[in-house]
Write a protein that holds these residues in place. Structure first.
Motif, PDB file in Angstrom:
ATOM      1  N   THR A   1       0.885  -1.286  -0.020  1.00  0.00           N
ATOM      2  CA  THR A   1      -0.122   0.006  -0.046  1.00  0.00           C
ATOM      3  C   THR A   1       0.880   1.403   0.007  1.00  0.00           C
ATOM      4  N   VAL A   2       1.871   1.233   0.778  1.00  0.00           N
ATOM      5  CA  VAL A   2       2.997   2.495   0.789  1.00  0.00           C
ATOM      6  C   VAL A   2       3.580   2.717  -0.520  1.00  0.00           C
ATOM      7  N   ALA A   3       4.151   1.534  -0.968  1.00  0.00           N
ATOM      8  CA  ALA A   3       4.603   1.484  -2.420  1.00  0.00           C
ATOM      9  C   ALA A   3       3.731   2.187  -3.308  1.00  0.00           C
ATOM     10  N   THR A   4       2.663   1.436  -3.653  1.00  0.00           N
ATOM     11  CA  THR A   4       1.756   2.145  -4.592  1.00  0.00           C
ATOM     12  C   THR A   4       1.400   3.664  -4.386  1.00  0.00           C
ATOM     13  N   THR A   5       1.174   4.126  -3.109  1.00  0.00           N
ATOM     14  CA  THR A   5       0.806   5.378  -2.593  1.00  0.00           C
ATOM     15  C   THR A   5       2.039   6.344  -3.119  1.00  0.00           C
TER      16      THR A   5
ATOM     17  N   ILE B   1       3.226   0.456 -13.072  1.00  0.00           N
ATOM     18  CA  ILE B   1       1.935   0.224 -13.297  1.00  0.00           C
ATOM     19  C   ILE B   1       1.480  -1.179 -13.779  1.00  0.00           C
ATOM     20  N   GLU B   2       2.195  -1.590 -14.953  1.00  0.00           N
ATOM     21  CA  GLU B   2       2.004  -2.864 -15.336  1.00  0.00           C
ATOM     22  C   GLU B   2       2.254  -4.016 -14.264  1.00  0.00           C
ATOM     23  N   ALA B   3       3.471  -3.683 -13.948  1.00  0.00           N
ATOM     24  CA  ALA B   3       4.025  -4.636 -12.550  1.00  0.00           C
ATOM     25  C   ALA B   3       3.075  -4.817 -11.517  1.00  0.00           C
ATOM     26  N   ALA B   4       2.476  -3.781 -11.129  1.00  0.00           N
ATOM     27  CA  ALA B   4       1.487  -3.864 -10.110  1.00  0.00           C
ATOM     28  C   ALA B   4       0.318  -4.417 -10.466  1.00  0.00           C
ATOM     29  N   THR B   5      -0.264  -4.157 -11.633  1.00  0.00           N
ATOM     30  CA  THR B   5      -1.416  -4.743 -12.094  1.00  0.00           C
ATOM     31  C   THR B   5      -1.415  -6.136 -12.221  1.00  0.00           C
ATOM     32  N   GLU B   6      -0.446  -6.626 -12.757  1.00  0.00           N
ATOM     33  CA  GLU B   6      -0.150  -8.048 -13.264  1.00  0.00           C
ATOM     34  C   GLU B   6       0.193  -8.918 -11.662  1.00  0.00           C
TER      35      GLU B   6
ATOM     36  N   GLU C   1      14.267   4.408 -31.442  1.00  0.00           N
ATOM     37  CA  GLU C   1      14.241   3.423 -30.431  1.00  0.00           C
ATOM     38  C   GLU C   1      13.081   3.733 -29.635  1.00  0.00           C
ATOM     39  N   LYS C   2      12.258   2.953 -29.060  1.00  0.00           N
ATOM     40  CA  LYS C   2      11.094   3.080 -28.398  1.00  0.00           C
ATOM     41  C   LYS C   2      11.566   3.273 -26.920  1.00  0.00           C
ATOM     42  N   VAL C   3      11.144   4.425 -26.277  1.00  0.00           N
ATOM     43  CA  VAL C   3      11.340   4.810 -24.741  1.00  0.00           C
ATOM     44  C   VAL C   3      10.353   4.182 -23.957  1.00  0.00           C
ATOM     45  N   VAL C   4      10.684   3.272 -23.077  1.00  0.00           N
ATOM     46  CA  VAL C   4       9.470   2.825 -22.258  1.00  0.00           C
ATOM     47  C   VAL C   4       9.754   3.501 -20.853  1.00  0.00           C
ATOM     48  N   ASP C   5       8.527   4.156 -20.356  1.00  0.00           N
ATOM     49  CA  ASP C   5       8.650   5.018 -19.439  1.00  0.00           C
ATOM     50  C   ASP C   5       8.662   4.036 -17.995  1.00  0.00           C
ATOM     51  N   VAL C   6       9.447   4.364 -16.970  1.00  0.00           N
ATOM     52  CA  VAL C   6       9.636   3.445 -15.909  1.00  0.00           C
ATOM     53  C   VAL C   6       8.204   3.452 -15.037  1.00  0.00           C
TER      54      VAL C   6
END
Length: 821
Positions: A738-742, A783-788, A773-778
């Protein structure tokens, strides 16, 4: 005028209902003279049945209902007068009211909701009129209305609970009588079979209404029950529970109407009083907050002032209450308006709400008194804080003085008036009173548990805390008073026996006594560091005194003797075990000649002293703004106090040390870059509390020192934000997640995330042809890691992202994708 004409006029307006009632009564008398009373009743019931089909929104239907109730009330009054004249107590079962009730009961269960509503409405209002009714009819009405409290139409449920609320008082009296009879006949319990017990248990109307009060979905139904239920010991907890109702109107009614009907608030428990204040004054609805403030500032204080005024009047008149009785007192006139401002009544009120607990930083006492001073200017005029007042402080009077000073600080005009009227003491005199209270605390702590109670120590500490809060609002332009407060506060900080809260408040007040420029801040830092050194010297003094008493001989001089606990030096770039080794060596040398019990006590005291020093350093770092490059002594404090504590085995020391290091990193970007790996390591290896602290520190450091993506010309940050610690935290406990996502959401909202629109397929092909080169935002990866992973709180990240994208679209900060040709 016929009955039809009377009902026709009654449905048009409600003004002439009384005159129409008298005319209808005269017609009834004529019908009785002709022995046609049954025809009269049938005609009345016929017109009542006609109004059942009128919808709720029609004004004519409401007027007819009012007229019927007015006539039935007139009839009941006539019956009562006749019974008094004839001396006959027999019930009139053939009255028009009873006939109407009997006729309406089947319609309360009709399929049409309009019929059910009108029938239930008339029955509900008639039950508030009738004085006597047959038992069979009463049970039938009760049964039908009980079924209506589960109706799907909220308006029908509202009328049903209003009627049942009127019946409940009689129901509770019957239950009390039944309980008494059951207790008297407890020896004959076998005479009652199981069916009788089930009937008694299922007949509890109060339990059913309390269930509706808690679970009904309509706010009007809950509000009606809140006002109609009797205030009894059994119902009181359920009624007060509505202070947390989800509807603001119900909460406001609880404070504005139920509390005045409750009577003296002193019948409530102390915890419930504190809860009512906290819930009401911190409500999200402004009207509820005003109602709670009015309850405290007018209702509760007036109840206490009334008791004091009556007692004072009896004493002045020489009336002493006697148990044996005496001459009956004359009835006194009802008091109109507020009682005169009574400071003892205010102090008693604060005592009744347990000001020691609710007067803390997280309590509701400060909010209550803030509203009190705003709503009661008469008490503002009556307050006088002089030397006599400060010399006889109690927890309640100290808290009252603290809130009054806060009120004057928020209102400069009131502060000038208080100074002109000599209601506030000088800073010099206040410093003497503060020193007296601090000495009292130290003297109590020096006594044993048998000689002084813990409650007395708690009260003395609370008084000192309130005086230190007052010190935050004083005007230190008086140089003599400033010097007096400066010396008193400097000595307070160096006292290792004082509680942490007192020391913290003293440091914050000491910062105010110093000037706000760089020179004043350097003076403040030097004084606090001297206090830390004095606190640390307590260990050396204790060891030297114990060595001289036990051994009495001189041992060989060791180089470690020339170094105290604060003399160890280490550079910021070197954080190896060499920093901790000299401290451990000194501890071993000091405890070498001690018994195991003495060594254990010494180690415990050493931990407490180090924790005290870290608390002082923590408060110091919270109250300074200068960079470490301008003050070398701060580097020394980091090397000799904070970094050694990080290597300590005590969890409390490590937690406080990591917080101190985090505050230091907020002041120095170079220190933050050098110790970033320390926070990451502690987050991976520490426990949950330490991980949460490290995550918050990393988030604050990024927010303070890193460049936002919108601050540069090309839209990219000078240094990419490292979110890997937060992403790793997604795999820990739910609290850490919870703290990490906040923290990630906070960084996104602070401008470190640049929202983008996913390009269409044609655009992707163009980019590949151009060789870009495609730049992937951190943040996208986080967000993708938290959702998965299904991290707790991942919904917050998606919502923040959607809000930022929508906001950027509205401000035209995002280029729209190119259309396909």
């Amino acid at each position: 005028m016929s009955i039809a004409d009377i009902f026709d006029d009654a449905q048009k307006s409600g003004i002439n209902h009384r005159s129409l009632t008298k005319r209808l009564h005269k017609l009834e008398a004529k019908y009785e003279a002709q022995n046609k009373h049954s025809d009269f009743e049938e005609e009345i019931k016929d017109y009542v049945l006609r109004c059942l089909e009128v919808t709720k929104s029609e004004r004519a239907g409401q007027n007819i209902v009012k007229f019927v109730c007015t006539y039935c009330a007139f009839e009941q009054s006539q019956i009562s007068e006749k019974e008094e004249q004839d001396g006959d107590d027999e019930e009139d079962t053939n009255s028009v009211t009873s006939q109407i009730l009997i006729m309406l009961l089947p319609h309360t269960a009709a399929k049409d909701k309009v019929l059910r509503y009108r029938a239930t409405q008339i029955v509900s209002q008639l039950m508030g009129i009738v004085q006597e009714i047959e038992d069979e009819l009463y049970q039938a009405i009760r049964h039908e209305l009980t079924k209506r409290i589960r109706d799907k139409v909220p308006a029908i449920r509202l009328e049903a609970v209003c009627a049942l609320g009127r019946l409940l008082e009689n129901e509770m009296d019957q239950e009390a009588q039944a309980a008494q009879e059951k207790s008297r006949n407890s020896e004959d319990e076998e005479m009652l079979d199981d069916d009788d017990y089930e009937e008694l248990e299922s007949a509890s109307l109060l339990d059913k209404l309390l269930d509706v009060l808690q679970n009904d979905t309509n706010a009007d139904v809950r509000k009606a029950l809140l006002l109609n239920l009797p205030i009894e010991p059994k119902t009181l907890p359920y009624l007060l529970e509505r202070a947390r109702d989800k509807d603001a109107a119900v909460r406001r009614v609880m404070y504005a109407k139920l509390m005045p009907n409750l009577g003296d608030f002193r019948h409530l428990s102390m915890s419930m009083r504190e809860k009512l204040l906290r819930w009401g004054l911190r409500d999200r609805d402004e009207r509820v907050r005003k109602a709670a403030a009015k309850m405290f500032s007018t209702l509760w204080i007036e109840q206490v002032a009334k008791t004091n005024a009556q007692t004072e009047t009896q004493i002045n008149e020489g009336i002493v209450p006697s148990i044996e009785g005496g001459e009956p007192q004359q009835p006194k006139k009802k008091h109109i308006g507020f009682y005169n401002a009574d400071i003892p009544a205010l102090l008693e009120l604060l005592e009744r709400v347990d000001v020691i607990n609710c007067g803390q930083e997280d309590g509701a006492g400060q909010e209550a008194m803030s509203e009190f001073w705003n709503l009661r200017p008469d008490y503002v005029q009556a307050v006088v804080i002089d030397d006599t007042f400060l010399a006889e402080l109690s927890p309640e009077s100290a808290f009252m003085a603290r809130t009054f000073y806060d009120f004057c600080a928020r209102n400069p005009e009131q502060h000038l008036i208080a100074l002109e009227e000599n209601k506030l003491p000088e800073v010099t005199r206040f410093g003497f009173h503060l020193q007296t209270c601090l000495n009292n605390v130290l003297n109590m702590q020096a006594l044993s548990e048998d000689e002084v109670e813990e409650e007395a120590i708690q009260e003395a500490e609370f008084i000192c805390e309130q005086l230190l809060h007052i010190a935050h609002t004083l005007d230190y332009t008086d140089e003599i008073g400033r010097r007096k407060m400066f010396e008193s506060l400097r000595r307070v900080i160096a006292m290792h026996d004082l509680p942490e809260e007192i020391t913290k408040l003293a440091i914050e007040a000491l910062r105010l006594t110093c000037t706000s420029d760089i020179a004043g801040e350097k003076e403040f830092i030097a004084v606090v560091q001297e206090a830390i050194a004095e606190v640390q010297d307590v260990l050396t003094e204790d060891k030297s005194s114990s060595t001289n008493e036990d051994n009495g001989t001189n041992r060989e001089h060791s180089p470690a003797d020339d170094e105290s606990f604060v003399s160890a030096q280490s550079e910021l770039s070197t954080r190896s075990d060499a920093t901790a080794r000299p401290v451990e060596t000194q501890a071993e040398l000091r405890t070498k000649n001690m018994t195991p019990e003495e060594a254990e006590a010494y180690h415990l005291k050493e931990v407490l002293i180090q924790l005290k020093c870290l608390n002082i350093a923590h408060t110091l770092l919270q109250n300074i703004t200068s960079d470490f490059s301008s003050n070398i002594s701060l580097d020394t404090m980091i090397n000799t106090l904070i970094i050694p504590a990080l290597h300590n085995q005590q969890a409390a020391l490590r937690e406080r040390a990591i917080e101190c290091l985090g505050l230091a990193c907020l002041l120095s970007p170079a220190l933050e870059r050098a110790n970033r790996s320390v926070f990451v390591y502690c987050m991976r290896k520490g426990h949950d509390e330490l991980r949460i602290s490290c995550l918050k520190i990393l988030c604050d450091c990024i927010t303070t020192h890193h460049t936002k993506s919108t601050d540069t010309d090309n839209g990219q940050a000078a240094e990419q934000v490292d979110l890997s610690p937060f992403v790793k935290a997604f795999g820990y406990s739910a609290e850490v997640q919870t703290v990490a996502t906040t923290c990630v959401a906070k960084l996104m909202m602070c401008g470190f995330y640049k929202p983008k629109i996913a390009p269409v397929e044609a655009n992707q092909e163009d980019e590949e042809e151009e060789g870009g080169e495609k730049v992937v935002d951190v943040f996208e990866q986080a967000i993708e890691a938290a959702t998965e992973a299904g991290t707790k709180g991942y919904e917050l990240l998606t919502k923040v992202k959607a809000a930022l994208v929508a906001d950027a679209r509205g401000k035209e900060q995002i280029e729209e994708p190119r259309r396909q040709s």
